[in-house]
Design a protein around this motif. Structure first.
Motif, PDB file in Angstrom:
ATOM      1  N   GLU A 107       1.087  -1.134   0.029  1.00 24.24           N
ATOM      2  CA  GLU A 107       0.014   0.270  -0.250  1.00 24.24           C
ATOM      3  C   GLU A 107       1.082   1.892  -0.175  1.00 24.24           C
ATOM      4  OE1 GLU A 107      -3.020   2.257   2.464  1.00 24.24           O
ATOM      5  OE2 GLU A 107      -2.991   0.395   2.973  1.00 24.24           O
ATOM      6  N   LEU A 108       1.898   0.999   0.653  1.00 21.25           N
ATOM      7  CA  LEU A 108       2.782   2.610   0.910  1.00 21.25           C
ATOM      8  C   LEU A 108       3.307   2.620  -0.641  1.00 21.25           C
ATOM      9  CD1 LEU A 108       4.110   1.954   4.463  1.00 21.25           C
ATOM     10  CD2 LEU A 108       2.997   4.248   4.151  1.00 21.25           C
ATOM     11  N   ARG A 109       3.555   1.278  -0.819  1.00 21.02           N
ATOM     12  CA  ARG A 109       4.490   1.561  -2.323  1.00 21.02           C
ATOM     13  C   ARG A 109       3.114   2.161  -3.342  1.00 21.02           C
ATOM     14  NH1 ARG A 109       7.924  -3.921  -2.271  1.00 21.02           N
ATOM     15  NH2 ARG A 109       9.462  -3.288  -1.030  1.00 21.02           N
ATOM     16  N   ARG A 110       2.621   2.028  -3.730  1.00 18.51           N
ATOM     17  CA  ARG A 110       1.245   2.194  -4.576  1.00 18.51           C
ATOM     18  C   ARG A 110       1.466   3.549  -4.269  1.00 18.51           C
ATOM     19  NH1 ARG A 110      -1.067  -2.536  -3.103  1.00 18.51           N
ATOM     20  NH2 ARG A 110      -2.608  -1.740  -1.616  1.00 18.51           N
ATOM     21  N   GLU A 111       0.934   4.312  -2.826  1.00 15.24           N
ATOM     22  CA  GLU A 111       0.911   5.862  -2.824  1.00 15.24           C
ATOM     23  C   GLU A 111       1.899   6.860  -2.739  1.00 15.24           C
ATOM     24  OE1 GLU A 111       0.220   6.077   1.250  1.00 15.24           O
ATOM     25  OE2 GLU A 111      -1.548   4.807   1.522  1.00 15.24           O
ATOM     26  N   GLU A 112       2.875   5.438  -2.803  1.00 14.08           N
ATOM     27  CA  GLU A 112       4.264   6.412  -3.577  1.00 14.08           C
ATOM     28  C   GLU A 112       4.553   6.731  -5.196  1.00 14.08           C
ATOM     29  OE1 GLU A 112       8.319   4.642  -2.519  1.00 14.08           O
ATOM     30  OE2 GLU A 112       8.682   5.561  -0.535  1.00 14.08           O
ATOM     31  N   SER A 113       3.553   5.789  -5.763  1.00 15.63           N
ATOM     32  CA  SER A 113       3.767   5.448  -6.924  1.00 15.63           C
ATOM     33  C   SER A 113       3.210   6.492  -7.517  1.00 15.63           C
ATOM     34  CB  SER A 113       3.948   4.312  -7.121  1.00 15.63           C
ATOM     35  OG  SER A 113       2.814   3.356  -7.361  1.00 15.63           O
ATOM     36  N   ASP A 114       1.424   6.664  -6.770  1.00 16.24           N
ATOM     37  CA  ASP A 114       1.073   8.455  -7.807  1.00 16.24           C
ATOM     38  C   ASP A 114       1.342   9.105  -6.903  1.00 16.24           C
ATOM     39  OD1 ASP A 114      -0.787   5.633  -8.130  1.00 16.24           O
ATOM     40  OD2 ASP A 114      -2.172   5.986  -6.020  1.00 16.24           O
ATOM     41  N   ASP A 115       1.888   9.272  -5.960  1.00 23.13           N
ATOM     42  CA  ASP A 115       3.006  10.847  -6.110  1.00 23.13           C
ATOM     43  C   ASP A 115       3.655  10.882  -6.914  1.00 23.13           C
ATOM     44  OD1 ASP A 115       0.714  11.087  -3.269  1.00 23.13           O
ATOM     45  OD2 ASP A 115       2.841  10.898  -2.192  1.00 23.13           O
TER      46      ASP A 115
END
Length: 115
Positions: A107-115
């Motif tokens: 989830e943290l990686r998905r949020e990072e990639s969305d930013d």
């Protein structure tokens, strides 16, 4: 800190914590043996082997019987069912926690990639 003690488990895990005692259990899995033959096989004194056998007996993992001058060791009938169940329950707990951690990291990686 609260200490929970399940005496049979404590005795079993303490007995199995030593490599020599695990080796004795392995050896007795192949057949009964005298304390003298076990001492010879593990290259230790008779006194040292007797101490290992006493620990295994206290845990119920080994039973000895004396016939004449020979004391023979046999695997105990108790087995390791309770120990295996304890290990399996804690394995599942660890697995669930690691799965939850993997989900958080994803989830943290998905949020990072969305930013």
């Amino acid at each position: 800190m609260v200490q929970c003690s399940d005496l049979p488990l404590d005795l079993s895990f303490a007995a199995l914590s030593d490599a020599t005692r695990r080796g004795i259990i392995d050896q007795l899995g192949c057949g009964d043996a005298s304390i003298t033959s076990l001492a010879d096989q593990f290259r230790m004194t008779l006194t040292g082997m007797k101490k290992h056998i006493q620990v295994l007996e206290r845990a119920g993992l080994v039973v000895t019987r004396k016939v004449g001058r020979v004391r023979t060791c046999t695997l105990g009938k108790r087995g390791l069912t309770a120990e295996a169940e304890w290990i399996e329950a804690h394995r599942k707990l660890f697995e669930a926690r690691f799965d939850a951690l993997d989900e958080i990291i994803s989830e943290l990686r998905r949020e990072e990639s969305d930013d």
